[in-house]
Design a protein around this motif. Structure first.
Motif, PDB file in Angstrom:
ATOM      1  N   GLU B 210       0.500  75.500 -26.160  1.00  0.00           N
ATOM      2  CA  GLU B 210       0.255  76.892 -25.784  1.00  0.00           C
ATOM      3  C   GLU B 210      -0.378  77.665 -26.938  1.00  0.00           C
ATOM      4  O   GLU B 210      -1.097  78.627 -26.743  1.00  0.00           O
ATOM      5  CB  GLU B 210       1.592  77.538 -25.420  1.00  0.00           C
ATOM      6  CG  GLU B 210       2.054  77.204 -24.020  1.00  0.00           C
ATOM      7  CD  GLU B 210       1.450  78.144 -23.005  1.00  0.00           C
ATOM      8  OE1 GLU B 210       1.786  79.333 -23.032  1.00  0.00           O
ATOM      9  OE2 GLU B 210       0.620  77.684 -22.198  1.00  0.00           O
ATOM     10  N   HIS B 214      -6.541  77.474 -25.139  1.00  0.00           N
ATOM     11  CA  HIS B 214      -6.390  77.169 -23.723  1.00  0.00           C
ATOM     12  C   HIS B 214      -6.987  78.304 -22.900  1.00  0.00           C
ATOM     13  O   HIS B 214      -7.398  79.340 -23.421  1.00  0.00           O
ATOM     14  CB  HIS B 214      -4.933  76.911 -23.363  1.00  0.00           C
ATOM     15  CG  HIS B 214      -4.044  78.106 -23.550  1.00  0.00           C
ATOM     16  ND1 HIS B 214      -3.595  78.493 -24.791  1.00  0.00           N
ATOM     17  CD2 HIS B 214      -3.540  78.992 -22.672  1.00  0.00           C
ATOM     18  CE1 HIS B 214      -2.846  79.574 -24.656  1.00  0.00           C
ATOM     19  NE2 HIS B 214      -2.798  79.901 -23.380  1.00  0.00           N
ATOM     20  N   LYS B 216      -7.295  81.260 -20.078  1.00  0.00           N
ATOM     21  CA  LYS B 216      -6.411  82.347 -19.653  1.00  0.00           C
ATOM     22  C   LYS B 216      -7.230  83.398 -18.909  1.00  0.00           C
ATOM     23  O   LYS B 216      -8.370  83.689 -19.273  1.00  0.00           O
ATOM     24  CB  LYS B 216      -5.783  82.973 -20.893  1.00  0.00           C
ATOM     25  CG  LYS B 216      -4.718  83.983 -20.594  1.00  0.00           C
ATOM     26  CD  LYS B 216      -3.348  83.332 -20.700  1.00  0.00           C
ATOM     27  CE  LYS B 216      -2.312  84.236 -20.063  1.00  0.00           C
ATOM     28  NZ  LYS B 216      -1.116  83.502 -19.716  1.00  0.00           N
ATOM     29  N   ARG B 217      -6.618  83.934 -17.890  1.00  0.00           N
ATOM     30  CA  ARG B 217      -7.244  85.089 -17.263  1.00  0.00           C
ATOM     31  C   ARG B 217      -6.796  86.299 -18.081  1.00  0.00           C
ATOM     32  O   ARG B 217      -5.610  86.594 -18.171  1.00  0.00           O
ATOM     33  CB  ARG B 217      -6.763  85.222 -15.829  1.00  0.00           C
ATOM     34  CG  ARG B 217      -7.456  86.320 -15.086  1.00  0.00           C
ATOM     35  CD  ARG B 217      -6.900  86.432 -13.705  1.00  0.00           C
ATOM     36  NE  ARG B 217      -6.471  87.796 -13.463  1.00  0.00           N
ATOM     37  CZ  ARG B 217      -5.651  88.143 -12.483  1.00  0.00           C
ATOM     38  NH1 ARG B 217      -5.133  87.217 -11.699  1.00  0.00           N
ATOM     39  NH2 ARG B 217      -5.330  89.400 -12.305  1.00  0.00           N
ATOM     40  N   VAL B 218      -7.774  86.973 -18.704  1.00  0.00           N
ATOM     41  CA  VAL B 218      -7.396  88.020 -19.647  1.00  0.00           C
ATOM     42  C   VAL B 218      -7.559  89.418 -19.068  1.00  0.00           C
ATOM     43  O   VAL B 218      -7.280  90.395 -19.742  1.00  0.00           O
ATOM     44  CB  VAL B 218      -8.227  87.919 -20.951  1.00  0.00           C
ATOM     45  CG1 VAL B 218      -7.862  86.663 -21.705  1.00  0.00           C
ATOM     46  CG2 VAL B 218      -9.705  87.970 -20.648  1.00  0.00           C
ATOM     47  N   THR B 240      -4.397  80.401 -12.756  1.00  0.00           N
ATOM     48  CA  THR B 240      -2.968  80.246 -13.073  1.00  0.00           C
ATOM     49  C   THR B 240      -2.652  79.035 -13.941  1.00  0.00           C
ATOM     50  O   THR B 240      -1.660  79.015 -14.647  1.00  0.00           O
ATOM     51  CB  THR B 240      -2.153  80.096 -11.774  1.00  0.00           C
ATOM     52  OG1 THR B 240      -2.747  79.040 -11.004  1.00  0.00           O
ATOM     53  CG2 THR B 240      -2.164  81.375 -10.976  1.00  0.00           C
ATOM     54  N   GLY B 242      -4.122  77.581 -16.550  1.00  0.00           N
ATOM     55  CA  GLY B 242      -4.829  77.421 -17.830  1.00  0.00           C
ATOM     56  C   GLY B 242      -4.092  76.569 -18.843  1.00  0.00           C
ATOM     57  O   GLY B 242      -4.709  75.857 -19.623  1.00  0.00           O
ATOM     58  N   SER B 243      -2.770  76.618 -18.822  1.00  0.00           N
ATOM     59  CA  SER B 243      -2.070  75.829 -19.846  1.00  0.00           C
ATOM     60  C   SER B 243      -1.559  74.511 -19.304  1.00  0.00           C
ATOM     61  O   SER B 243      -0.775  73.837 -19.951  1.00  0.00           O
ATOM     62  CB  SER B 243      -0.927  76.648 -20.442  1.00  0.00           C
ATOM     63  OG  SER B 243      -0.219  77.299 -19.409  1.00  0.00           O
ATOM     64  N   ARG B 272      -0.238  83.110 -27.629  1.00  0.00           N
ATOM     65  CA  ARG B 272       0.321  83.605 -26.377  1.00  0.00           C
ATOM     66  C   ARG B 272       0.034  85.093 -26.176  1.00  0.00           C
ATOM     67  O   ARG B 272       0.929  85.870 -25.903  1.00  0.00           O
ATOM     68  CB  ARG B 272       1.837  83.427 -26.394  1.00  0.00           C
ATOM     69  CG  ARG B 272       2.315  82.020 -26.212  1.00  0.00           C
ATOM     70  CD  ARG B 272       3.816  81.989 -26.441  1.00  0.00           C
ATOM     71  NE  ARG B 272       4.385  80.739 -25.989  1.00  0.00           N
ATOM     72  CZ  ARG B 272       4.716  80.504 -24.738  1.00  0.00           C
ATOM     73  NH1 ARG B 272       4.534  81.415 -23.814  1.00  0.00           N
ATOM     74  NH2 ARG B 272       5.242  79.359 -24.396  1.00  0.00           N
ATOM     75  N   ASN B 275      -0.811  88.797 -21.814  1.00  0.00           N
ATOM     76  CA  ASN B 275      -0.127  88.338 -20.621  1.00  0.00           C
ATOM     77  C   ASN B 275      -0.322  89.304 -19.457  1.00  0.00           C
ATOM     78  O   ASN B 275       0.112  90.435 -19.490  1.00  0.00           O
ATOM     79  CB  ASN B 275       1.348  88.147 -20.898  1.00  0.00           C
ATOM     80  CG  ASN B 275       1.649  86.690 -21.176  1.00  0.00           C
ATOM     81  OD1 ASN B 275       1.023  85.809 -20.578  1.00  0.00           O
ATOM     82  ND2 ASN B 275       2.564  86.437 -22.087  1.00  0.00           N
ATOM     83  N   SER B 278      -0.483  87.303 -12.722  1.00  0.00           N
ATOM     84  CA  SER B 278      -1.584  86.654 -12.025  1.00  0.00           C
ATOM     85  C   SER B 278      -1.335  86.628 -10.539  1.00  0.00           C
ATOM     86  O   SER B 278      -0.265  86.942 -10.076  1.00  0.00           O
ATOM     87  CB  SER B 278      -1.771  85.227 -12.536  1.00  0.00           C
ATOM     88  OG  SER B 278      -0.505  84.650 -12.722  1.00  0.00           O
TER      89      SER B 278
END
Ligand code: SF4
Ligand code: SF4
Ligand code: SF4
Ligand code: SF4
Ligand code: SF4
Lengths: 250, 278
Positions: B210, B214, B216-218, B240, B242-243, B272, B275, B278
């Motif tokens: 993590e 990786h 990620k939807r930011v 969802t 991504g990791s 991380r 966040n 999602s």
């Protein structure tokens, strides 16, 4: 060998780890065959680094040894340049081995009923040569450790000592066919104990009498058939020959 | 991240370079230049060594010993995975390069894409299945007592075939295995080997973290168009998953995301942060 022992040998011996053949050697510095098969990841770095193309990749027909490195002494011997041991990523070849004289890939073995020198002496002892016999001594002359690894007894009979590195140069250069000298790889065991595969392949071995090639008497016959008064025996140099040398006139 | 297919362009460049290197390295070695040597089982550049972790793991397992050479040779690949994720697969592996070619051909031929449907359930099953397969493979290698999985390591086989081809001018029987895999790629679902079976890829993905790079939807908003889902070669839902250990950071989803043109929506991050629900 009793049946029980036979079964025991078959089951206890991992067939992938004890597979030997004459003149098929692991590169210098290799650990014992069993350990070698565990360690070698078949990365071919030793194959890439060998400047003489001595190290080859085992093919499918060598069972699960596919991809592990071998020196096939009768095709191309190892010239002991000591490049390969240091590149091994897993220690299957001992990276600290630097001295060529410490290499023990196997030990040379001379078959006295084929070796030209032995045949010559036999011929002579049998009542004088008739001009057909040949003195070869190639192995003695090409060995990198002449007079240490290989000695001449009675000035004519090559004998291997325990200084032999198993490099196989003598095998590559031995002119007879089949070779009169071959390397027994380090760790090659008694064939009775060599497990399932060996048992099977032994069935396929030809009996001494049916084997191809020449036994001692055949070799002498073959040599006697070479007649200087007739057609020339074919002979090809495997290097470029030149009639003229710069700066010299005949 | 405005330019479309930007990541893919870099990726193709790297892939092509790695592919060429497979043939250039043995050629250099023939010229007695030993600066870089080896195959994708294990390669060294100067004094730096890198070896396929699963190969070294098997060697350590079957010999029941670890020596300093083994330990050193897995440092670089593992660090790379920790920092950048499973990038070996999508950016370097020659087999993946070939299979991407296969799916290109399949598309040109108008063959159906036949991706398994992206349901979280299917994804979870794939993720578990590949770990179970890896464990079975390792057990098999343990029984054989030799690094058996190297015989089915696609990148290793391809590069060592390139080596024998350049150095000794022939190929060996192992090539049949690769050809069989490629034919299977035409028949089965895309990337079946990489998704489920490849020991190298599965083992490498275990080192994905993590904290490393990786997907990620930011952004909090996303038009939910599903373009990324359709583009993902591993059959994931990038929004969802991504990791997920399956994701090999190829970036195809980032390239196709239409929202990325307006506002950063999908991208690679480390750590991380960001966040969003999602
Ligand atoms: S010591 Fe040199 S010649 Fe012998 S196998 Fe190794 S690299 Fe080849
Ligand atoms: S360098 Fe070592 S691990 Fe690699 S093929 Fe040679 S002996 Fe095997
Ligand atoms: S006798 Fe000499 S040439 Fe032959 S294998 Fe031994 S060391 Fe090498
Ligand atoms: S090279 Fe062969 S034939 Fe010649 S002396 Fe040595 S073993 Fe005998
Ligand atoms: S999963 Fe295996 S074959 Fe697929 S890209 Fe990764 S290393 Fe290559």
């Amino acid at each position: 060998m009793s049946l029980r022992e036979k079964v025991k040998n078959h089951l206890n011996k991992n067939p992938f780890k004890g597979y030997f053949r004459r003149n098929r050697l692991r590169p210098p510095g290799a650990v014992m065959e069993e350990k070698f098969m565990e360690l070698c990841i078949r990365c071919a770095r030793c194959i890439e680094v060998c400047p003489y193309e001595s190290v080859k990749r085992a093919d499918l027909f060598d069972r699960l040894q596919i991809g592990t490195p071998y020196v096939y002494a009768d095709e191309r011997a190892c010239y002991l340049c000591m490049l390969c041991p240091s590149v091994c990523p897993t220690g299957a070849l001992d990276p600290n081995l630097k001295e060529p004289e410490k290499v023990r890939m196997g030990i040379a073995y001379i078959e006295q009923d084929k070796c030209l020198n032995y045949l010559y002496v036999k011929d002579e002892n049998a009542g004088g040569t008739q001009g057909f016999a040949m003195i070869c001594s190639t192995c003695y002359n090409t060995c990198p450790y002449t007079d240490e690894a290989i000695k001449m007894e009675q000035f004519l009979l090559p004998v291997i000592t325990d200084k032999c590195t198993g490099c196989g140069i003598c095998v590559e250069k031995c002119p007879t066919d089949p070779k009169s000298i071959s390397i027994i790889p380090a760790g090659m065991g008694n064939e009775d104990l060599a497990g399932l595969y060996y048992q099977r392949s032994r069935k396929n071995f030809k009996k001494a009498g049916d084997a191809e090639g020449y036994s001692g008497d055949d070799a002498i016959k073959k040599k006697m058939s070479i007649d200087a008064s007739g057609s020339k025996p074919e002979f090809k140099f495997d290097y470029e020959t030149t009639d003229k040398i710069d700066g010299w006139t005949e | 991240m405005a330019g479309q297919s930007k990541i893919k362009r870099y990726r193709r460049l790297v892939q092509a370079a790695v592919f060429m290197m497979m043939f250039i390295i043995p050629a250099l070695n023939i010229l007695e230049i030993y600066f870089i040597k080896g195959t994708f089982y294990s390669i060294d550049v100067g004094n730096a060594v890198a070896a396929d972790p699963i190969a070294v793991f098997q060697a350590a397992m079957s010999s029941k010993s670890v020596n300093i050479y083994m330990a050193l040779s897995v440092v670089i690949p593992i660090l790379l995975m920790l920092f950048a994720g499973r990038v070996w697969c999508s950016w370097m592996c020659p087999y993946h390069f070939i299979v991407e070619g296969v799916s290109f051909v399949k598309r040109k031929l108008g063959m159906k894409k036949s991706f398994p449907v992206h349901t979280p359930e299917k994804k979870r099953r794939t993720e578990t299945a590949r770990l179970i397969i890896l464990v079975c493979f390792i057990a098999l290698a343990g029984v054989a007592g030799i690094p058996l999985l190297n015989l089915i390591s696609a990148p290793g086989i391809i590069s060592s075939q390139a080596l024998v081809l350049v150095k000794f001018h022939y190929v060996t029987f192992e090539l049949v295995f690769i050809i069989a895999l490629i034919i299977a790629e035409f028949v089965f679902f895309p990337f079946f080997w990489c998704r489920l079976f490849c020991p190298t890829g599965t083992f490498l993905s275990l080192f994905k973290s993590e904290r490393g790079m990786h997907l990620k939807r930011v952004s909090s908003s996303c038009s939910m168009c599903g373009s990324c889902k359709r583009a993902c070669p591993m059959g994931l839902d990038p929004v969802t998953d991504g990791s997920s250990l399956l994701c090999h950071n190829c970036g195809d989803c980032i390239d196709v995301c239409p929202d990325n043109k307006k506002q950063e929506t999908l991208r690679f991050i480390s750590g991380r942060q960001h966040n969003f629900p999602s």
